[in-house]
Scaffold this motif. Structure first.
Motif, mmCIF file in Angstrom:
data_model
loop_
_atom_site.group_PDB
_atom_site.id
_atom_site.type_symbol
_atom_site.label_atom_id
_atom_site.label_comp_id
_atom_site.label_asym_id
_atom_site.label_seq_id
_atom_site.Cartn_x
_atom_site.Cartn_y
_atom_site.Cartn_z
ATOM 1 N N SER A 288 -5.415 -15.891 -4.548
ATOM 2 C CA SER A 288 -5.634 -14.478 -4.178
ATOM 3 C C SER A 288 -6.998 -13.992 -4.663
ATOM 4 O O SER A 288 -7.626 -13.145 -4.017
ATOM 5 N N GLU A 289 -7.438 -14.519 -5.807
ATOM 6 C CA GLU A 289 -8.762 -14.143 -6.325
ATOM 7 C C GLU A 289 -9.863 -14.574 -5.361
ATOM 8 O O GLU A 289 -10.863 -13.866 -5.194
ATOM 9 N N ASN B 104 -4.393 -1.090 -10.472
ATOM 10 C CA ASN B 104 -2.983 -0.778 -10.258
ATOM 11 C C ASN B 104 -2.243 -0.871 -11.594
ATOM 12 O O ASN B 104 -1.491 -1.807 -11.865
ATOM 13 N N PHE B 105 -2.465 0.140 -12.451
ATOM 14 C CA PHE B 105 -1.951 0.098 -13.812
ATOM 15 C C PHE B 105 -0.436 0.277 -13.865
ATOM 16 O O PHE B 105 0.242 -0.336 -14.699
ATOM 17 N N ASP B 106 0.098 1.143 -12.994
ATOM 18 C CA ASP B 106 1.538 1.387 -13.020
ATOM 19 C C ASP B 106 2.317 0.101 -12.740
ATOM 20 O O ASP B 106 3.271 -0.230 -13.460
ATOM 21 N N LEU B 107 1.919 -0.603 -11.685
ATOM 22 C CA LEU B 107 2.629 -1.829 -11.340
ATOM 23 C C LEU B 107 2.439 -2.881 -12.429
ATOM 24 O O LEU B 107 3.378 -3.599 -12.780
ATOM 25 N N ALA B 108 1.220 -2.962 -12.989
ATOM 26 C CA ALA B 108 0.976 -3.920 -14.064
ATOM 27 C C ALA B 108 1.899 -3.659 -15.249
ATOM 28 O O ALA B 108 2.472 -4.589 -15.836
ATOM 29 N N ALA B 109 2.064 -2.378 -15.587
ATOM 30 C CA ALA B 109 2.939 -2.025 -16.704
ATOM 31 C C ALA B 109 4.388 -2.360 -16.399
ATOM 32 O O ALA B 109 5.122 -2.880 -17.261
ATOM 33 N N GLU B 110 4.835 -2.067 -15.185
ATOM 34 C CA GLU B 110 6.217 -2.358 -14.809
ATOM 35 C C GLU B 110 6.487 -3.862 -14.849
ATOM 36 O O GLU B 110 7.540 -4.307 -15.326
ATOM 37 N N LEU B 111 5.528 -4.652 -14.357
ATOM 38 C CA LEU B 111 5.704 -6.106 -14.377
ATOM 39 C C LEU B 111 5.722 -6.627 -15.808
ATOM 40 O O LEU B 111 6.484 -7.548 -16.132
ATOM 41 N N GLY C 99 2.438 -10.027 3.169
ATOM 42 C CA GLY C 99 1.133 -9.579 3.644
ATOM 43 C C GLY C 99 0.007 -9.654 2.647
ATOM 44 O O GLY C 99 -1.122 -9.254 2.948
ATOM 45 N N ASP C 100 0.280 -10.174 1.438
ATOM 46 C CA ASP C 100 -0.757 -10.184 0.402
ATOM 47 C C ASP C 100 -0.460 -11.311 -0.582
ATOM 48 O O ASP C 100 0.665 -11.437 -1.069
ATOM 49 N N LEU C 101 -1.474 -12.116 -0.888
ATOM 50 C CA LEU C 101 -1.245 -13.292 -1.735
ATOM 51 C C LEU C 101 -0.859 -12.922 -3.159
ATOM 52 O O LEU C 101 0.016 -13.562 -3.758
ATOM 53 N N LEU C 102 -1.510 -11.903 -3.724
ATOM 54 C CA LEU C 102 -1.155 -11.521 -5.087
ATOM 55 C C LEU C 102 0.267 -10.964 -5.140
ATOM 56 O O LEU C 102 1.026 -11.250 -6.071
ATOM 57 N N SER C 103 0.629 -10.184 -4.145
ATOM 58 C CA SER C 103 2.006 -9.676 -4.082
ATOM 59 C C SER C 103 2.996 -10.818 -3.949
ATOM 60 O O SER C 103 4.089 -10.790 -4.545
ATOM 61 N N ALA C 104 2.624 -11.826 -3.179
ATOM 62 C CA ALA C 104 3.499 -12.993 -3.033
ATOM 63 C C ALA C 104 3.671 -13.699 -4.376
ATOM 64 O O ALA C 104 4.783 -14.112 -4.740
ATOM 65 N N LEU D 254 -4.855 -9.452 -12.864
ATOM 66 C CA LEU D 254 -5.428 -9.247 -11.531
ATOM 67 C C LEU D 254 -5.067 -7.872 -10.983
ATOM 68 O O LEU D 254 -5.886 -7.226 -10.315
ATOM 69 N N TYR D 255 -3.859 -7.406 -11.286
ATOM 70 C CA TYR D 255 -3.506 -6.033 -10.899
ATOM 71 C C TYR D 255 -4.328 -5.016 -11.694
ATOM 72 O O TYR D 255 -4.711 -3.966 -11.163
ATOM 73 N N LEU D 256 -4.612 -5.330 -12.937
ATOM 74 C CA LEU D 256 -5.454 -4.430 -13.738
ATOM 75 C C LEU D 256 -6.859 -4.353 -13.146
ATOM 76 O O LEU D 256 -7.459 -3.273 -13.095
#
Length: 497
Positions: free
Chosen positions: A471-472, A48-55, A13-18, A42-44
């Motif tokens: 996605s941008e 969405n800092f938590d997901l950016a850190a996890e990735l 459902g989302d290009l960046l997530s893909a 792009l997550y930053l």
């Protein structure tokens, strides 16, 4: 399959997530790192800092992992999530990189006026001098005495000089040139404490240029003279580079005699050409156009006469030839510039020069010669991006109809680009420009076309990076992905099942 942070449902459902989903499934550590370097910022941007850190933590390659963790920590500090910023920094194993992270987040705090927090972070560091310098810069906005007192606590002269230069720059911008000159005097004194000769000379040249901005040419000449003295004692390849910096400094400070005498000491032809290019620009600025063209021709003659055994750095030589070619166009001698650009042995520099010349010609309203200049660029990918830059130049001069016509030509030309990643990137650039004209239908067509191109990319890392780039576009134009895009994304996701 290892546990990942992006589900397939999210990815559909989302290009960046893909893009992130595909990147998480890349087996090559280097390939995953390359993809994440495009995705995590792009997550930053989305907060969405938590997901950016996890990735970032998923990256096996340590340098990329740590640099991305620094980026996340810095963003957290900017939004005052200091606890998380410090937590991320403490997770960095390399002590030198961890110190870099502490320095960046502390500097962010100092820049926001949160001096107590900056001092707290400085207390965690073995060498906090640059952070203390940032605190002094922040204090200087309201309390010069406190700032100077803080500066006196800095033991590392390079850090003290850097802070004084920043303070002087702020003073110049606020038109307080007298106080700026006082700060620069202190900077010179600190610069003389630097042990490393090249660093000392570089800093003195920077200070000299700031003296010029502060309208103290006398002080600038004095500082460049000191820099030249240290430079003459050098016995390495940096000598000529610093000599031309001193020569140009003397010229900009108003002493042509000292500039010429310093230039006489230069032996490297690339550096000599660089200096003459600077002289030409200064003459043109002073409306001494004949002198400017003469200096530019001399610069070209010198670098063209440089034989292979005399060339210390062929890349620098080719870059200088490109700069001279572009400057001829800027001086209204585009044909001469094109001739010089085409003689450049570096294809990338040749392309860069021709692109810039085409832009200049467009600004000068010579569209016919601009178009023929673009035709000289052999690679389709380079030519389409050059055409996009010409579109921007036409937009800037207010010719929107011509810009739209060229955008359509760029879209057609993009079809001929054999490199799929480059073709997708070009289509993305074209789409965002159509968005600025309010043509949403054309934007959607180009975006879906770009997605189809991405589907043909075989390399996993390049595929994820290209999808992140698309996605941008969707974020910038405010699009949600529709059924047409969702079907294509599902096809891409099947690759990792």
């Amino acid at each position: 399959m290892a546990e990942h942070f992006i589900s397939q449902e999210q990815a559909e459902g989302d290009l960046l997530s893909a893009a992130a989903f595909l990147a998480e499934n890349i087996q090559s550590s280097d390939g995953r790192a390359e993809a994440m370097k495009a995705i995590i910022p792009l997550y930053l941007d989305k907060g969405n800092f938590d997901l950016a850190a996890e990735l970032a933590n998923e990256i096996a390659e340590p340098f990329s992992r740590d640099q991305l963790l620094i980026a996340v920590a810095t963003k957290c500090a900017e939004t005052d999530d200091d606890e998380y910023a410090l937590q991320l920094t403490e997770a960095i194993e390399d002590q030198a990189v961890q110190a870099q992270a502490f320095e960046q987040i502390a500097s962010v705090k100092a820049g926001k006026g949160q001096l107590d927090k900056a001092r707290e972070i400085a207390g965690l560091m073995v060498h906090p001098d640059f952070v203390i310098g940032s605190i002094a810069v922040s204090q200087a906005a309201t309390d010069d005495a406190a700032s100077l007192a803080t500066l006196e606590t800095i033991s590392f002269p390079t850090a003290r000089v850097g802070a004084l230069q920043q303070i002087a720059t702020v003073k110049i911008e606020s038109d307080n040139t007298a106080k700026a000159a006082d700060m620069l005097d202190l900077a010179v004194a600190s610069a003389n404490e630097i042990d490393q000769d090249e660093e000392k000379i570089r800093v003195l040249c920077d200070i000299g240029n700031l003296f010029i901005e502060a309208k103290r040419s006398d002080k600038a000449i004095e500082t460049f003279d000191a820099a030249r003295g240290f430079t003459e004692a050098l016995d390495n390849t940096h000598r000529d580079f610093f000599l031309i910096n001193c020569a140009l400094g003397f010229l900009y400070a108003g002493s042509t005699e000292l500039a010429d005498r310093t230039l006489d000491l230069v032996t490297d032809k690339t550096q000599m050409a660089s200096a003459l290019l600077g002289f030409a620009r200064d003459y043109w600025k002073k409306d001494q156009k004949e002198d400017a063209l003469e200096a530019l021709e001399e610069a070209h003659e010198i670098i063209a006469s440089q034989r292979e055994f005399e060339t210390r750095d062929s890349r620098a030589r080719n870059t200088m030839i490109s700069s001279i070619a572009v400057q001829f166009a800027g001086f209204g001698k585009a044909e001469r510039g094109i001739e010089i650009a085409r003689d450049n042995q570096d294809p990338d520099e040749q392309m860069s020069a021709l692109t810039q010349i085409a832009q200049i010609l467009t600004i000068q309203n010579d569209d016919t010669l601009a178009a023929s200049t673009l035709e000289l660029i052999p690679e389709e990918a380079n030519r389409v991006f050059a055409l996009i830059s010409v579109v921007d130049a036409k937009e800037k001069r207010g010719d929107k109809d011509a810009a739209v016509t060229d955008l359509e030509a760029a879209a057609a030309l993009a079809q001929t680009v054999p490199q799929l990643s480059s073709r997708s990137s070009a289509l993305n650039e074209i789409a965002t420009r159509f968005s600025a004209h309010g043509n949403s239908e054309r934007v959607r067509e180009l975006a879906i076309e770009s997605l189809d191109v991405i589907g043909g990319i075989r390399d996993e890392s390049s595929l994820a990076v290209a999808l992140a780039g698309l996605s941008e576009v969707y974020d910038e134009v405010g699009f949600e992905i529709g059924d047409a895009e969702r079907d294509r994304v599902r096809t891409l996701l099947f690759r990792v099942q």
